[in-house]
Design an enzyme around this catalytic site. Structure first.
Site, PDB file in Angstrom:
ATOM      1  N   CYS A   1       0.875  -1.170   0.000  1.00 45.38           N
ATOM      2  CA  CYS A   1       0.000   0.000   0.000  1.00 45.38           C
ATOM      3  C   CYS A   1       0.914   1.223   0.000  1.00 45.38           C
ATOM      4  CB  CYS A   1      -0.953  -0.030   1.189  1.00 45.38           C
ATOM      5  SG  CYS A   1      -0.155  -0.092   2.790  1.00 45.38           S
TER       6      CYS A   1
ATOM      7  N   GLY B   1       2.750   0.454   3.706  1.00 46.89           N
ATOM      8  CA  GLY B   1       2.919  -0.922   4.169  1.00 46.89           C
ATOM      9  C   GLY B   1       2.578  -1.100   5.629  1.00 46.89           C
TER      10      GLY B   1
END
Length: 454
Positions: free
Chosen positions: A89, A92
């Site tokens: 993402c 993370g």
């Protein structure tokens, strides 16, 4: 430059910078990249790998739970093909760690806490937001799978809809309400749940399983700004009170409400007689106990009747022809209340119940009239006997005789003319007419008639 961390064999977790680190990707033999982020990676990078982008926001109310199946499928394709997948993402920490934790829960059958512990042992700064942690807990409660019929999943979907209604996302058009949020009323009445009927038309509306429960709040004072308590005391009182409210009836959306609850708020009418039985508000309403219920599908307890659950008694039925009962069986069998049983029959009764006393065979009507007494029998109109004035006799009365009894000798026949009232006496032979001038009353009184009342 940031690098990714290996969680289990073939599965790495990192942030967007780790996904852009091509050197690190080559060293770790990454073949698949899964982006759980708002924006996808540049195409110049994704063209070199098997790539999948799943739109997700790091917000409390974002629905990441329903995205788990497609994420799991992509990860399995990479690992089963002897590849390596990177899930990332933006940082993370929240979104990608939530997806990896859910994957470990399903594949390794571990709890939410255990899955997060496994990830934190390698990447210690992960922290899914509170909304994602609630979704992981729901995922665990459903057996690490998406069960749309689960009551907690239905409540989760309703809460998401309530938030969207409150934010005005459906102000421009009608909302799309998922079919799984509707509850099908249980019409079988086989369970232990009580059920509710419309008080006017007796229409079955819902059962106990469709009711939603909430803890008792702080009362009306919780909504009065003039009498609000400090926040610290309110939290203590709320935590101490965990009893379930019994003051109001709140239900889940029912199947007969489809197409009728699309506006933000409105009335709830009986589907049969159309009388108002309650109201609904998607963004919620207060309960008299002091709790806020959202969404609120409130049923007026004065418009419905609660029918307690009644156990179904077993029924037995044995055909009379199949029942073989000997004479040793008691003629007074015990019958169970509510059970249908066959009457016991005797071996010589011809299928009749035991204790049945058949009536004696009764003779025909004509024979009964002459068994004991000579009884009058009304003969049809006869043209052979004529009264005075050659008028035909309307009726004649003949007495039967009993040959076996000497006292019952043949009696003369009394004939009567109803027009004149005159009678004629004949012998036992109906062809011989003997005139008789007695009046009608004396002629009738001389006849012994025995009328069988039965």
């Amino acid at each position: 430059m940031e690098t990714s961390d290996c969680i289990v064999e073939g599965l790495y977790l990192g942030g967007v910078m780790a996904a852009l680190n091509e050197h690190d990707l080559q060293v770790k033999n990454v073949t698949h990249i899964l982006s759980v982020d708002e924006k996808p990676l540049p195409e110049i990078l994704t063209s070199k790998y098997s790539y999948k982008h799943v739109f997700a926001l790091d917000l409390y109310d974002f629905n990441l739970l329903d995205l788990f199946p497609e994420c799991f499928l992509f990860i399995d394709q990479a690992r089963e093909g002897r590849g390596t997948v990177l899930v990332h993402c933006q940082a993370g920490i929240s979104r990608s760690s939530t997806v990896v934790a859910a994957y470990l829960m399903q594949k390794h059958l571990v709890t939410k806490d255990k899955a997060l512990e496994i990830i934190a042992a390698v990447r210690h700064f992960i922290r899914p937001n509170d909304g994602f942690q609630e979704q992981l807990q729901l995922f665990e409660n459903m057996g690490c799978r998406i069960d749309k019929s689960h009551p907690e999943y239905r409540a989760y979907q309703l809460n998401k809809l309530a938030v969207r209604f409150k934010c005005g996302q459906f102000s421009q058009g009608e909302p799309v309400i998922p079919s799984e949020v509707y509850v099908q009323p249980d019409y079988s009445a086989k369970g232990n749940d009580a059920y509710y009927k419309c008080r006017k038309c007796r229409m079955f509306l819902f059962h106990d399983g469709a009711l939603t429960s909430h803890n008792i709040g702080q009362g009306e004072s919780a909504f009065d700004w003039r009498s609000k308590l400090p926040a610290s005391k309110q939290e203590q009182n709320f935590a101490a009170n965990e009893a379930v409210c019994q003051k109001s009836l709140f239900v889940d959306p029912l199947t007969w409400m489809k197409g009728k609850i699309n506006p933000v708020q409105g009335k709830l009418n009986c589907p049969k007689c159309d009388i108002k039985i309650g109201s609904y508000v998607w963004f919620g309403e207060k309960c008299p106990c002091g709790a806020w219920v959202a969404p609120a599908f409130h049923i007026d307890s004065g418009k419905v009747d609660k029918i307690p659950s009644q156990p179904v008694m077993p029924r037995t039925h044995t055909p009379a022809a199949a029942a073989e009962v000997t004479t040793a069986i008691s003629p007074e069998p015990v019958h169970l209340i509510g059970a249908v049983t066959a009457f016991p029959v005797s071996s010589t009764g011809g299928g009749r119940p035991l204790g049945h006393n058949p009536l004696p065979e009764r003779p025909a009507a004509g024979s009964r009239l002459s068994l004991i007494y000579p009884v009058a029998a009304v003969q049809p109109r006869m043209a052979t006997a004529a009264g005075p004035g050659d008028r035909p006799l309307i009726a004649s009365v003949s007495a039967s005789q009993v040959p076996s009894s000497p006292e019952h000798a043949p009696q003369p026949v009394q004939s009567m003319d109803y027009e004149t009232g005159e009678t004629a006496q004949t012998s036992a032979d109906p062809t011989t007419v003997v005139p008789d001038n007695r009046d009608l009353e004396s002629g009738i009184n001389s006849i012994h008639m025995d009328v069988d009342s039965n």
